[in-house]
Write a protein that holds these residues in place. Structure first.
Motif, PDB file in Angstrom:
ATOM      1  N   GLU A  12       0.907  -1.255   0.130  1.00 16.36           N
ATOM      2  CA  GLU A  12       0.100   0.222  -0.238  1.00 16.36           C
ATOM      3  C   GLU A  12       0.871   1.373  -0.018  1.00 16.36           C
ATOM      4  OE1 GLU A  12      -3.357   0.424   2.148  1.00 16.36           O
ATOM      5  OE2 GLU A  12      -3.928  -1.773   1.805  1.00 16.36           O
ATOM      6  N   GLY A  13       1.851   1.255   0.548  1.00 17.58           N
ATOM      7  CA  GLY A  13       3.047   2.251   0.593  1.00 17.58           C
ATOM      8  C   GLY A  13       3.430   2.430  -0.909  1.00 17.58           C
ATOM      9  N   ALA A  14       3.900   1.402  -1.597  1.00 19.12           N
ATOM     10  CA  ALA A  14       4.209   1.672  -2.719  1.00 19.12           C
ATOM     11  C   ALA A  14       3.210   2.164  -3.922  1.00 19.12           C
ATOM     12  CB  ALA A  14       4.651   0.012  -3.304  1.00 19.12           C
ATOM     13  N   VAL A  15       1.960   1.442  -3.580  1.00 12.68           N
ATOM     14  CA  VAL A  15       0.883   2.392  -4.606  1.00 12.68           C
ATOM     15  C   VAL A  15       0.718   3.686  -4.217  1.00 12.68           C
ATOM     16  CG1 VAL A  15      -1.652   1.820  -4.613  1.00 12.68           C
ATOM     17  CG2 VAL A  15      -0.250  -0.285  -4.644  1.00 12.68           C
ATOM     18  N   ALA A  16       0.796   4.128  -2.923  1.00 10.18           N
ATOM     19  CA  ALA A  16       0.543   5.480  -2.687  1.00 10.18           C
ATOM     20  C   ALA A  16       1.620   6.338  -3.404  1.00 10.18           C
ATOM     21  CB  ALA A  16       0.530   5.693  -1.024  1.00 10.18           C
ATOM     22  N   ILE A  17       2.879   5.969  -3.224  1.00 12.48           N
ATOM     23  CA  ILE A  17       3.992   6.661  -3.975  1.00 12.48           C
ATOM     24  C   ILE A  17       3.782   6.604  -5.421  1.00 12.48           C
ATOM     25  CG2 ILE A  17       6.314   6.494  -4.492  1.00 12.48           C
ATOM     26  CD1 ILE A  17       7.061   5.437  -1.438  1.00 12.48           C
ATOM     27  N   LEU A  18       3.334   5.395  -6.106  1.00  8.16           N
ATOM     28  CA  LEU A  18       2.963   5.662  -7.537  1.00  8.16           C
ATOM     29  C   LEU A  18       1.841   6.534  -7.872  1.00  8.16           C
ATOM     30  CD1 LEU A  18       3.709   1.754  -8.297  1.00  8.16           C
ATOM     31  CD2 LEU A  18       5.069   3.638  -9.104  1.00  8.16           C
ATOM     32  N   LEU A  19       0.769   6.538  -7.040  1.00  7.19           N
ATOM     33  CA  LEU A  19      -0.230   7.270  -7.080  1.00  7.19           C
ATOM     34  C   LEU A  19       0.029   8.744  -6.976  1.00  7.19           C
ATOM     35  CD1 LEU A  19      -3.266   7.362  -7.644  1.00  7.19           C
ATOM     36  CD2 LEU A  19      -3.621   7.140  -5.187  1.00  7.19           C
ATOM     37  N   ALA A  20       1.059   9.086  -6.011  1.00  4.30           N
ATOM     38  CA  ALA A  20       1.514  10.326  -5.923  1.00  4.30           C
ATOM     39  C   ALA A  20       2.260  10.810  -7.130  1.00  4.30           C
ATOM     40  CB  ALA A  20       2.457  10.509  -4.664  1.00  4.30           C
ATOM     41  N   LEU A  21       3.302   9.932  -7.709  1.00  2.00           N
ATOM     42  CA  LEU A  21       3.872  10.220  -8.672  1.00  2.00           C
ATOM     43  C   LEU A  21       3.086  10.307 -10.084  1.00  2.00           C
ATOM     44  CD1 LEU A  21       6.975   7.705  -8.299  1.00  2.00           C
ATOM     45  CD2 LEU A  21       7.113  10.405  -8.240  1.00  2.00           C
ATOM     46  N   THR A  22       1.781   9.747 -10.113  1.00  2.00           N
ATOM     47  CA  THR A  22       1.050   9.673 -11.016  1.00  2.00           C
ATOM     48  C   THR A  22       0.166  11.028 -11.149  1.00  2.00           C
ATOM     49  OG1 THR A  22       0.865   7.284 -11.197  1.00  2.00           O
ATOM     50  CG2 THR A  22      -1.022   8.435 -12.379  1.00  2.00           C
TER      51      THR A  22
END
Length: 143
Positions: A12-22
């Motif tokens: 979930e942390g990785a998804v949150a980081i990817l979502l923030a980058l997106t």
């Protein structure tokens, strides 16, 4: 497990980081699209101005062609007239030269007559001048 963190939390942390980058990339892309849209409007205005300038240039070229044709016709007419005047002038010069030669001959004959016959010379000169004036008048009437 890594460092005692549950796997779900890491994902979930990785998804949150990817979502923030997106989201950041989407904001950047949105700004670029806005600039592109503004450039598109400026480009459309520039194309419209270019079309207008091209139309004006085409109209000016048509007018210049018309003026050039008109000037060519006028110049041709003037050249023909000048050639006619040139021929006429040459004919007058030739006629004048012939007349001057005749006058010179008459004068020469008159001088010779004066030297030989001083009494008859004025009559011969006058007769020659009368004949010359009659020829000139007859030519003037014929022309």
């Amino acid at each position: 497990m890594m460092l005692g963190l549950p796997l779900g939390l890491i994902v979930e942390g990785a998804v949150a980081i990817l979502l923030a980058l997106t989201i950041g990339y989407c904001v950047l892309l949105n700004q670029r699209l806005k600039r592109l849209h503004q450039d598109k409007d400026a480009m459309a205005k520039m194309v419209a101005d270019l079309v207008s300038a091209t139309n004006l240039a085409n109209q000016a070229i048509k007018e210049l062609k018309g003026t050039a044709v008109e000037a060519d016709l006028t110049l041709s007419a003037r050249m023909e007239e000048a050639e006619r005047f040139g021929v006429e002038l040459a004919n007058h010069v030739t006629a004048g030269t012939v007349l001057m030669e005749r006058i010179a001959k008459i004068t020469s004959v008159a001088r010779q007559s004066q030297a030989i016959e001083p009494v008859e010379a004025p009559n011969k000169v006058q007769t020659a001048l009368q004949q010359l004036s009659e020829r000139v008048r007859s030519r003037g009437a014929a022309a």
